[in-house]
Structures are given as structure tokens and as C-alpha cells.
Design a protein around this motif. Structure first.
Motif, PDB file in Angstrom:
ATOM      1  N   ARG A 169      37.838 -66.252  37.254  1.00  0.00           N
ATOM      2  CA  ARG A 169      39.154 -65.162  37.719  1.00  0.00           C
ATOM      3  C   ARG A 169      38.921 -63.784  38.844  1.00  0.00           C
ATOM      4  O   ARG A 169      39.555 -63.258  39.307  1.00  0.00           O
ATOM      5  N   LEU A 170      37.462 -63.081  37.680  1.00  0.00           N
ATOM      6  CA  LEU A 170      37.398 -62.089  37.934  1.00  0.00           C
ATOM      7  C   LEU A 170      37.551 -61.279  39.530  1.00  0.00           C
ATOM      8  O   LEU A 170      38.035 -61.040  40.252  1.00  0.00           O
ATOM      9  N   LYS A 171      36.760 -62.682  40.507  1.00  0.00           N
ATOM     10  CA  LYS A 171      36.346 -62.860  41.531  1.00  0.00           C
ATOM     11  C   LYS A 171      37.718 -63.143  42.542  1.00  0.00           C
ATOM     12  O   LYS A 171      37.988 -62.524  43.694  1.00  0.00           O
ATOM     13  N   LYS A 172      38.541 -64.266  41.882  1.00  0.00           N
ATOM     14  CA  LYS A 172      40.224 -64.191  42.255  1.00  0.00           C
ATOM     15  C   LYS A 172      41.167 -62.717  42.246  1.00  0.00           C
ATOM     16  O   LYS A 172      41.634 -62.636  43.209  1.00  0.00           O
ATOM     17  N   THR A 173      40.775 -62.058  41.356  1.00  0.00           N
ATOM     18  CA  THR A 173      41.401 -60.544  41.144  1.00  0.00           C
ATOM     19  C   THR A 173      40.705 -59.949  41.926  1.00  0.00           C
ATOM     20  O   THR A 173      41.153 -58.658  42.211  1.00  0.00           O
TER      21      THR A 173
END
Ligand SMILES: [Fe+2]
Length: 352
Positions: free
Chosen positions: A236-240
Motif C-alpha cells: 500500500r505504501l509503495k502504491k501511494t
């Protein structure tokens, strides 16, 4: 007739006088601070520790040989110490931390005991083993982060079919620095289990707390932070785009009671380095141990490249620059250090 006069070097004279003085005061267990002050108060941190890397396939091979020469019961804990090459004979990887690789073979148990030194496990390879802590029996899967706090009874067992190996990190050198080590064994080999696997995570780490949970607790009540639950958060962190330029998409394992570190002496992180990541240089006063959960890459530590792959372990000593580089696939790094202890004492620093 001219009389020869002895040529006395005044500098030599004063050195002799000083040494005579030092010899005299030493009888009273006194020494001159001015002779050692520059070694005691340095402009920047100095360390005898060096960067180092342990390749997992090599360690695994040697570890399995240990399985042939000593049982877990005989050894109490069958562990190979990851000893910093800059400080041999001290059983430590940094001044503050011990690290080792533990092996438990199918059918073996490691008896219940407890000690003041706190421990963490980061599971590397194999399935079917468990760690029981304070009555909760937790299954161990690759990437799971398991904590055993100060004085918490713990035992390990492997009723499965394959050897299981994990990284142990303990604050033993810190405890022994203060000379505060206590430990004890129990009459029984295993704890009575009265909590289901995952009980402490569900109870404390799901955004709620049990009514009546303590308002203050300096260590996490969670026994196991499963990789299966942590890994999607990194994604999730990577995607955002929440990717730190030095550390990647990183989470800190937290004590759900107060948001602080999981243990007062040791803190840990899990970080996803996206493919193509080229980290900016970083340094901090907490010497840091890394374990590779996924992928491969290179970390440049103090100017030297260390190429790592899954389950390798490496160490960056205090105040040495490092930066991570990964190629065509994402990588995940676990890391642990004595940062919480340094922060509690007000002495932690970071820089670039
Ligand atoms: Fe232990």
C-alpha cells in the motif's frame, strides 16, 4: 679549565617528571584524565565494529552440520553467533546487540526458560516450528517477527517435517554492560499453552484494545507480527508513493499500547525497496542489523559493496554511511537496532 656542563633537554625532563608522578598516583588507583581525554571524548562516534555480511546458503550448510554434532537439548539453544569480524571473541554483532542463527530440527524442542535479556526472532527458512511465549504458542512462518520481552518465559519446538532456521537478536551485550543479567530454567520442558496462535495480535493490534488494557507498558504485548499481515501494508505504501528516499516504503513495528518501540532496548522496521530503488546515503548512531526477507540488491556500507539475497544478514556499524540499491525486482529488508535505548537516553543522532 672549562667545566663540561650536562645538556639537559627540558622536554625530556618534564616527561620523566610526569611519568614519576603517574607512577606515584597509580599506587592510589588514580590516573591522569588529560592523557586519555581525546580517546574518551571524540568529535564523532568511533567504533571497532566493521560492516559485514553473512550469506545464507553458507550459514545454512554449516548450521545443518551443527545439527549432526549437537542436539537442541544438549545445546539448550543451537545457535551460531554472527560475530562482528571487528570484535572477535565478544559474541556480538554491534556493541549493543547479539545476533545468531538458530536451528531446530524436526521433532526437537528447546526447553522453556527466561532471562532479563530481551529477544526477537525473524524467521528465515522452514515451516512447522513454533515459539511459545507467556502461554501463547505462535507458528513460525518466513518473515514473521516474534518478540520475547524481558523475563518472558519462552520455548521453541518443531513438530514439523523440515529444519527451521531463524535470526535471533538479543540485547545481551547491553544487559551485560549494565551487569544486570538474570536467567532461570523451569522444571517442565514446555509451557502450558493457554492462548491460541495469533491471540495477542488479534487482541492488541487490530485497532482496539481489551477493556482494562494497561495504559502504560514499555514493551509490546503482541507476540508475533506475522509477515502475511505486514507485507500488504508495504505494498500500500509503495502504491501511494510513500517511499522514503533513504529507507524505502518502511513501517516500524510498534507497541500498540503507546505507539512506541516493541521493546525498550530494541526497535525494528520492515522496508520495501521498489525495483530500481537507489537510496540516498544515511547514517545513524544505532548500529543496525538487516535480514533480507525478499529479493536481492546491494548495500554500500562505509564505501564497500555488500551484495545480498534472500535470508542473508548484514550489519551497518554506528555512524557509517550506507545506502541500498536494488535492480529489476522489489526487495524487502527487515532491520533492527538499539535505537530505542539510545533515544531513551537522549543520545541518538542521525545524519546524511
Ligand atoms: Fe532464551
Amino acid at each position: 679549565m672549562a667545566v663540561a656542563t650536562a645538556q639537559v633537554d627540558p622536554k625530556h625532563n618534564i616527561q620523566n617528571a610526569r611519568q614519576a608522578y603517574y607512577d606515584k598516583i597509580s599506587e592510589y588507583h588514580l590516573t591522569p584524565l588529560w592523557e586519555v581525554l581525546k580517546y574518551l571524548v571524540t568529535p564523532e562516534p568511533k567504533t571497532q565494529m566493521v560492516p559485514a555480511l553473512w550469506k545464507f546458503p553458507q550459514v545454512e550448510k554449516l548450521m545443518l552440520e551443527a545439527g549432526e554434532v549437537i542436539t537442541a537439548e544438549e545445546a539448550e539453544r543451537r545457535v551460531l553467533v554472527l560475530e562482528n569480524p571487528g570484535d572477535p571473541g565478544k559474541s556480538r554483532i554491534t556493541n549493543a546487540l547479539f545476533a545468531g542463527i538458530q536451528l531446530i530440527m524436526p521433532g526437537e524442542i528447546a526447553d522453556v526458560h527466561r532471562h532479563v535479556a530481551s529477544a526477537i526472532r525473524f524467521v528465515l527458512k522452514g515451516k512447522g516450528a513454533y515459539t511459545a511465549v507467556e502461554g501463547e504458542k505462535s507458528q513460525m512462518e518466513h518473515g514473521d517477527f516474534i518478540i520475547t520481552a524481558n523475563w518472558a518465559p519462552h520455548d521453541h519446538g518443531n513438530p514439523g517435517k523440515e529444519p527451521v532456521m531463524w535470526l535471533d537478536v538479543l540485547d545481551m551485550p547491553t544487559i551485560n554492560h549494565f551487569q544486570t543479567s538474570f536467567g532461570e530454567h523451569f522444571d517442565q520442558k514446555m509451557q502450558n499453552v493457554n492462548h491460541e496462535d495469533g491471540d495477542s495480535f488479534d487482541r492488541y493490534a487490530s485497532g482496539v484494545l481489551p477493556d482494562g488494557a494497561p495504559a502504560h507498558l514499555n514493551r509490546s504485548p503482541v507476540i508475533n507480527y506475522p509477515y502475511a499481515k505486514m507485507r500488504p501494508i508495504l505494498e500500500r505504501l509503495k502504491k501511494t508513493g510513500d517511499v522514503d528516499k533513504r529507507h524505502g516504503a518502511r513501517v516500524r513495528y510498534a507497541n500498540p499500547i503507546n505507539g512506541g518501540p516493541v521493546l525498550p532496548t530494541m526497535g525494528a522496521n520492515l522496508s520495501l525497496l521498489p525495483k530500481g530503488f537507489k537510496g540516498e546515503p544515511y547514517r545513524s548512531t544505532d548500529g543496525t542489523v538487516f535480514a533480507v526477507a525478499e529479493g536481492k540488491g546491494t548495500t554500500i556500507i562505509d564505501g564497500k559493496p555488500f551484495d545480498w539475497d534472500v535470508n542473508d544478514v548484514f550489519v551497518a556499524p554506528p555512524w557509517k554511511h550506507y545506502h541500498h540499491i536494488v535492480g529489476s525486482e522489489d526487495a524487502v529488508l527487515f532491520s533492527i537496532s538499539d535505537r530505542p535505548a539510545q533515544e531513551a537516553l537522549g543520545i541518538w543522532r542521525e545524519g546524511n
